[in-house]
Design an enzyme around this catalytic site. Structure first.
Site, mmCIF file in Angstrom:
data_model
loop_
_atom_site.group_PDB
_atom_site.id
_atom_site.type_symbol
_atom_site.label_atom_id
_atom_site.label_comp_id
_atom_site.label_asym_id
_atom_site.label_seq_id
_atom_site.Cartn_x
_atom_site.Cartn_y
_atom_site.Cartn_z
ATOM 1 N N ASP A 124 0.824 -1.217 0.000
ATOM 2 C CA ASP A 124 0.000 0.000 0.000
ATOM 3 C C ASP A 124 0.856 1.264 0.000
ATOM 4 O O ASP A 124 0.408 2.321 0.410
ATOM 5 C CB ASP A 124 -0.940 0.011 1.216
ATOM 6 N N LYS A 175 5.000 1.159 15.914
ATOM 7 C CA LYS A 175 3.882 1.973 16.431
ATOM 8 C C LYS A 175 4.037 2.317 17.909
ATOM 9 O O LYS A 175 3.199 1.963 18.740
ATOM 10 C CB LYS A 175 2.555 1.268 16.165
ATOM 11 N N ASP A 233 1.803 6.146 2.319
ATOM 12 C CA ASP A 233 1.099 4.904 2.639
ATOM 13 C C ASP A 233 -0.373 5.244 2.437
ATOM 14 O O ASP A 233 -0.912 6.110 3.137
ATOM 15 C CB ASP A 233 1.401 4.530 4.100
HETATM 16 N N1 GDD Z 1 -0.072 -11.626 2.695
HETATM 17 C C1 GDD Z 1 -0.296 -10.888 3.787
HETATM 18 N N2 GDD Z 1 -0.704 -11.520 4.929
HETATM 19 N N3 GDD Z 1 -0.125 -9.544 3.734
HETATM 20 C C2 GDD Z 1 -0.375 -8.834 4.847
HETATM 21 C C3 GDD Z 1 -0.797 -9.412 6.063
HETATM 22 C C4 GDD Z 1 -0.962 -10.846 6.090
HETATM 23 O O1 GDD Z 1 -1.334 -11.449 7.098
HETATM 24 N N4 GDD Z 1 -0.952 -8.428 6.978
HETATM 25 C C5 GDD Z 1 -0.641 -7.268 6.362
HETATM 26 N N5 GDD Z 1 -0.307 -7.503 5.076
HETATM 27 C C6 GDD Z 1 0.130 -6.522 4.067
HETATM 28 C C7 GDD Z 1 -0.888 -5.424 3.836
HETATM 29 O O2 GDD Z 1 -1.746 -5.767 2.755
HETATM 30 C C8 GDD Z 1 0.000 -4.237 3.495
HETATM 31 O O3 GDD Z 1 0.300 -4.213 2.112
HETATM 32 C C9 GDD Z 1 1.296 -4.507 4.248
HETATM 33 O O4 GDD Z 1 1.279 -5.890 4.598
HETATM 34 C C10 GDD Z 1 1.445 -3.644 5.506
HETATM 35 O O5 GDD Z 1 0.284 -3.761 6.278
HETATM 36 P P1 GDD Z 1 -0.500 -2.474 6.814
HETATM 37 O O6 GDD Z 1 -1.702 -2.956 7.553
HETATM 38 O O7 GDD Z 1 -0.693 -1.486 5.744
HETATM 39 O O8 GDD Z 1 0.532 -1.949 7.911
HETATM 40 P P2 GDD Z 1 0.745 -0.474 8.454
HETATM 41 O O9 GDD Z 1 0.575 0.545 7.395
HETATM 42 O O10 GDD Z 1 -0.073 -0.300 9.680
HETATM 43 O O11 GDD Z 1 2.290 -0.514 8.920
HETATM 44 C C11 GDD Z 1 3.283 -1.026 8.070
HETATM 45 O O12 GDD Z 1 3.645 -0.085 7.069
HETATM 46 C C12 GDD Z 1 4.264 1.134 7.561
HETATM 47 C C13 GDD Z 1 4.658 1.976 6.363
HETATM 48 O O13 GDD Z 1 3.599 2.215 5.533
HETATM 49 C C14 GDD Z 1 4.511 -1.406 8.917
HETATM 50 O O14 GDD Z 1 5.409 -2.109 8.087
HETATM 51 C C15 GDD Z 1 5.170 -0.155 9.533
HETATM 52 O O15 GDD Z 1 6.353 -0.515 10.194
HETATM 53 C C16 GDD Z 1 5.505 0.839 8.424
HETATM 54 O O16 GDD Z 1 6.054 2.046 8.992
HETATM 55 MG MG MG Z 2 -0.058 0.522 5.446
#
Ligand code: GDD
Ligand code: MG
Length: 337
Positions: A124, A175, A233
């Site tokens: 994303d 986080k 993001d």
């Molecule tokens: N296949 C799979 N399975 N993908 C997953 C799963 C899972 O169980 N859980 C999450 N994802 C994918 C989501 O689709 C997304 O593309 C990505 O992993 C990150 O998940 P998010 O839910 O968007 O996480 P976030 O935005 O809260 O935090 C993450 O991104 C930040 C930067 O944008 C973390 O990596 C943070 O450390 C980071 O700063």
């Molecule tokens: Mg994200």
């Protein structure tokens, strides 16, 4: 006889990648009730397509989509990847395995050489960072893992990643309430095979909360590549709308939108009254009717929407098939669904 160097594989080049696209996208509901977050369109193309094209342009030839939530939506669009100029395979998790479990599961699809490294992308994120420079740091440092980092004003919603002077990661704090640095995980990693093998297979594991802290406590070579070019993001309604607007207004950010960039991307069979104004990086879906005196700025309008006369819409998403009454004033909102 001279050796033909051109036919030798470049050992520094990275050609394999994993894209994490299995999350539920809860913060974007109801838009994600039937469409996985990475398949939502920004600037007229799914986020995943923008990312795949960027990876391909940087030399990736083989990519695994790590899917779970609404997994069946990806294959009909991306197929075997040939339309996009690379090989695409699919690793489906019947129950979501978390970001770390998803990486381990997808890596099973890749036949890796002993010292080979793989690029891993959060599904994303849109960025203007240089994959080649990130790879160069990884190879120069002979790192086990190299993380792409950026800076944000408020790091609380992200992984906080302090660095030392040698660009080594000191800690990974997902986080945290009181962040100790403004450098954050920007969601694109390079893992060498030995580091990938540290992730247990078939278990629910978080790369952020489990894998990175474990690698650091074992003294692995984890480096941070800081690049403060464009980064977003698109996981919240506001950032989703902003991402689309930004890509249309800044053509260099994605080569997936070649030829469709500018003030507005207008679909087919759209009627726009001559007195209406559409701009600021807006997308108008097929079959829309935009009435007299309407102004639309920086917004995404779904298919077959009728916008009544005199309405003013800025920085909004309007779901398909909506009827927007005359003289409506909307800003920074998601409407419909
Ligand atoms: N296949 C799979 N399975 N993908 C997953 C799963 C899972 O169980 N859980 C999450 N994802 C994918 C989501 O689709 C997304 O593309 C990505 O992993 C990150 O998940 P998010 O839910 O968007 O996480 P976030 O935005 O809260 O935090 C993450 O991104 C930040 C930067 O944008 C973390 O990596 C943070 O450390 C980071 O700063
Ligand atoms: Mg994200």
């Amino acid at each position: 006889m001279e050796k033909n160097l051109a036919s030798e594989p470049d050992r520094n080049q990275i050609t394999k990648a994993i894209l994490l696209v299995g999350g539920k996208g809860t913060r974007l509901a109801p838009l994600t009730n039937h469409t996985p977050k990475p398949m939502l369109k920004v600037a007229g193309k799914p986020v995943t397509e923008h990312q795949i094209v960027k990876a391909r342009d940087a030399g990736i030839t083989e990519l695994v989509l790590a899917t779970s939530y609404l997994a069946e939506v990806f294959k009909p669009y991306f197929g075997d990847g040939s339309k996009f100029g690379l090989k695409i395979t699919y690793a489906v998790e019947n129950e979501p395995l978390g970001t770390g479990g998803a990486i381990a599961n997808a890596a099973l699809e890749l036949d890796l050489e002993p010292n080979e490294s793989v690029m891993i992308f959060n599904g994303d994120v849109l960025s203007g960072h240089s994959l080649q420079s990130q790879i160069a740091l990884h190879q120069k440092a002979n790192a086990d893992v190299t993380l792409y980092l950026t800076k944000v004003v408020d790091p609380r919603a992200y992984g906080c990643v302090p660095l030392d002077e040698e660009k080594r990661v000191k800690a990974f704090l997902e986080k945290m309430e009181n962040p100790i640095a403004d450098t954050i995980n920007a969601g694109c990693y390079i893992f060498r095979k030995n580091a990938l093998q540290q992730i247990p297979v078939g278990e629910v594991v978080s790369v952020e909360r489990d894998v990175f802290p474990a690698l650091l406590s074992k003294g692995a070579g984890v480096y941070g590549y800081l690049d403060t070019n464009y980064w977003i993001d698109m996981g919240t309604p506001q950032s989703f709308i902003k991402a689309s607007r930004d890509l249309l207004m800044n053509p260099h950010l994605s080569s997936a939108t070649k030829g469709v960039v500018g003030e507005a991307l207008i679909g087919s069979n759209v009627q726009i009254h001559p007195t209406a104004q559409v701009g600021g990086g807006s997308v108008i879906g097929d079959g829309c009717e935009i009435s007299e005196g309407v102004s639309i700025f920086g917004s995404m309008i779904g298919e077959n929407v009728r916008v009544g006369s005199g309405s003013q819409i800025s920085n909004c998403y309007i779901a398909p098939n909506q009827e927007v009454p005359d003289q409506s004033v909307f800003s920074d909102q998601i409407i419909g669904e």
